[in-house]
Enzyme design. Structure first.
Site, mmCIF file in Angstrom:
data_model
loop_
_atom_site.group_PDB
_atom_site.id
_atom_site.type_symbol
_atom_site.label_atom_id
_atom_site.label_comp_id
_atom_site.label_asym_id
_atom_site.label_seq_id
_atom_site.Cartn_x
_atom_site.Cartn_y
_atom_site.Cartn_z
ATOM 1 C CB THR A 152 51.668 65.339 40.076
ATOM 2 O OG1 THR A 152 51.157 64.722 38.889
ATOM 3 C CG2 THR A 152 52.529 66.511 39.655
ATOM 4 C CE1 TYR A 154 49.253 70.132 39.436
ATOM 5 C CE2 TYR A 154 49.550 68.159 38.115
ATOM 6 C CZ TYR A 154 49.242 68.747 39.315
ATOM 7 O OH TYR A 154 48.935 67.975 40.393
HETATM 8 N N1 UFG Z 1 40.456 62.617 29.046
HETATM 9 C C1 UFG Z 1 39.656 62.523 27.924
HETATM 10 N N2 UFG Z 1 38.537 63.294 27.885
HETATM 11 C C2 UFG Z 1 38.172 64.139 28.889
HETATM 12 C C3 UFG Z 1 39.003 64.219 30.035
HETATM 13 C C4 UFG Z 1 40.145 63.440 30.075
HETATM 14 O O1 UFG Z 1 39.939 61.777 26.994
HETATM 15 O O2 UFG Z 1 37.147 64.827 28.779
HETATM 16 C C5 UFG Z 1 41.668 61.798 29.100
HETATM 17 C C6 UFG Z 1 42.923 62.644 29.201
HETATM 18 O O3 UFG Z 1 43.382 63.005 27.919
HETATM 19 C C7 UFG Z 1 43.851 61.694 29.927
HETATM 20 C C8 UFG Z 1 42.922 60.867 30.814
HETATM 21 O O4 UFG Z 1 41.625 61.018 30.263
HETATM 22 O O5 UFG Z 1 44.459 60.828 29.008
HETATM 23 C C9 UFG Z 1 42.894 61.342 32.241
HETATM 24 O O6 UFG Z 1 42.642 62.747 32.225
HETATM 25 P P1 UFG Z 1 42.299 63.566 33.542
HETATM 26 O O7 UFG Z 1 42.037 64.971 33.125
HETATM 27 O O8 UFG Z 1 41.268 62.843 34.325
HETATM 28 O O9 UFG Z 1 43.638 63.464 34.367
HETATM 29 P P2 UFG Z 1 45.114 63.906 33.968
HETATM 30 O O10 UFG Z 1 45.883 62.645 33.709
HETATM 31 O O11 UFG Z 1 45.154 64.925 32.922
HETATM 32 O O12 UFG Z 1 45.587 64.643 35.269
HETATM 33 C C10 UFG Z 1 45.333 64.113 36.550
HETATM 34 C C11 UFG Z 1 45.346 65.246 37.563
HETATM 35 C C12 UFG Z 1 46.711 65.835 37.637
HETATM 36 C C13 UFG Z 1 47.738 64.753 37.831
HETATM 37 C C14 UFG Z 1 47.611 63.718 36.762
HETATM 38 C C15 UFG Z 1 48.569 62.584 36.875
HETATM 39 O O13 UFG Z 1 44.407 66.236 37.194
HETATM 40 O O14 UFG Z 1 46.718 66.718 38.727
HETATM 41 O O15 UFG Z 1 46.309 63.168 36.830
HETATM 42 O O16 UFG Z 1 48.427 61.780 35.706
HETATM 43 F F1 UFG Z 1 48.963 65.261 37.780
#
Ligand code: UFG
Length: 327
Positions: free
Chosen positions: A117, A141
């Site tokens: 990741t 993670y």
């Molecule tokens: N977000 C919100 N509200 C929500 C959910 C997410 O504002 O309800 C934002 C998060 O703060 C983040 C973006 O949307 O800025 C993307 O969030 P996600 O939870 O969709 O994804 P993440 O970036 O946290 O994580 C995902 C995968 C990980 C991976 C990562 C790489 O879950 O396994 O992408 O960036 F490592």
């Protein structure tokens, strides 16, 4: 037909990988404990239920199927949860991967494709993120995935375990045929949560943080279509089967979108309003994660074809409307 052991083959990305492997002439054997996966997503090859922490079961599955390679997707993957329960991530992801890697080596299976990741890079302001960038994860993670990358290098040196490591950016979209798609319970990912909010299946989306140092104050991510992502995995598998050296590849498009921009695109694609509120930051979130590399295109010949944000949202929306979410 050569078999490939796909850990996490009942999950979102793993099930799409199984479909791509089948289309490429391999038989995917899914190994999954069904804690976050779904048995009805296992449609493209045999299913072996098992846990990464169960070494005897892993040995049995390697002996039964004699796979030519492993594709290792099985992992806990929620950034927020990893901040609250780091031990779970070190046990399941790191210790589980050690079991799997040792079982592969002992079974003489020396080709290993690993799902890592961009979270291993951490929050590096202004740095172009390519495969040579320093890895400074800011959540458990990302730290667990970096540890597994290190483990693969050590096992590569000691036992000749050749590996391709893919560092994903944010995976989205779903199978254009609608056979499989993104489905997590609980759901934590931005696009599926947004689609739920759009059609009233849950309350308004909360934007996690509006005070980041970005043009509109919300986090920026690089979204890549799951079908393009798994195509790269098939190319990585062939790279190993052809005898090429171990290699790391970023998988992203190089284009970043803020949370507010994803909301705006979702509104345009679905032609519906996105109910949202603004909330505090989520611990562990990086400000900006965008790939700065074209190595996968240059060396693997990877050509993403569905990774525009609108296509990803449209494919996710079509899957969303099949009602799988309502099970
Ligand atoms: N977000 C919100 N509200 C929500 C959910 C997410 O504002 O309800 C934002 C998060 O703060 C983040 C973006 O949307 O800025 C993307 O969030 P996600 O939870 O969709 O994804 P993440 O970036 O946290 O994580 C995902 C995968 C990980 C991976 C990562 C790489 O879950 O396994 O992408 O960036 F490592």
């Amino acid at each position: 037909m050569d078999k490939v052991l796909v850990t996490g083959g009942a999950g979102y990305i793993g099930s799409h990988a199984c479909k791509a492997l089948r289309a490429a002439g391999f038989e995917p054997v899914t190994y999954d404990n069904l804690i976050t996966g779904w048995e009805d997503a296992v449609q493209f090859g045999p299913f072996e239920r098992g846990d990464l922490l169960d070494r005897a079961r892993l040995d049995q599955v390697f002996a039964t199927h004699a796979p030519v390679a492993v594709m290792h997707f099985a992992a806990l993957s929620q950034v927020g949860e990893s901040m609250q329960k780091p031990g779970l991530y070190w046990q399941n992801n790191v210790e589980g991967s050690r079991n799997l890697i040792e079982a592969a080596v002992d079974a003489g299976c020396r080709n290993f494709v690993f799902s890592s990741t961009c979270a291993t890079y951490g929050d590096q302001d202004g740095v172009v993120l390519d495969e040579d960038s320093v890895q400074l994860p800011i959540n458990a993670y990302g730290a667990s995935k970096r540890a597994i990358e290190d483990m693969l290098r050590d096992f590569g040196a000691a036992y000749g375990l050749r590996h391709v490591i893919f560092r994903y950016f944010n995976v989205a979209g779903g199978d254009p045929d609608g056979e499989i798609g993104e489905f997590h319970r609980p759901e934590t990912h931005l696009i599926p949560l947004m689609l739920d909010a759009i059609d009233g299946k849950r309350d308004a989306l909360t934007i996690f943080g509006t005070d980041y140092d970005t043009p509109d104050g919300t986090c920026i991510r690089d979204y890549v279509h799951v079908c393009d992502l798994v195509d790269a995995h098939v190319l990585g598998l062939k790279w190993l089967i052809d005898g090429r050296e171990s290699r790391v590849f970023n998988l992203g498009t190089g284009s970043g979108f803020s949370v507010r921009e994803v909301i705006e695109h979702s509104r345009a694609v679905t032609n519906k309003a996105v109910p949202y509120t603004e909330g505090p930051r989520r611990p562990g979130d990086c400000t900006k994660l965008v790939s700065g590399s074209t190595r996968a295109e240059a060396e693997l010949g990877w050509t993403p074809t569905r990774s525009t944000l609108d296509q990803m949202i449209a494919d996710a929306w079509r899957w969303h409307q099949t009602g799988h979410y309502d099970k």
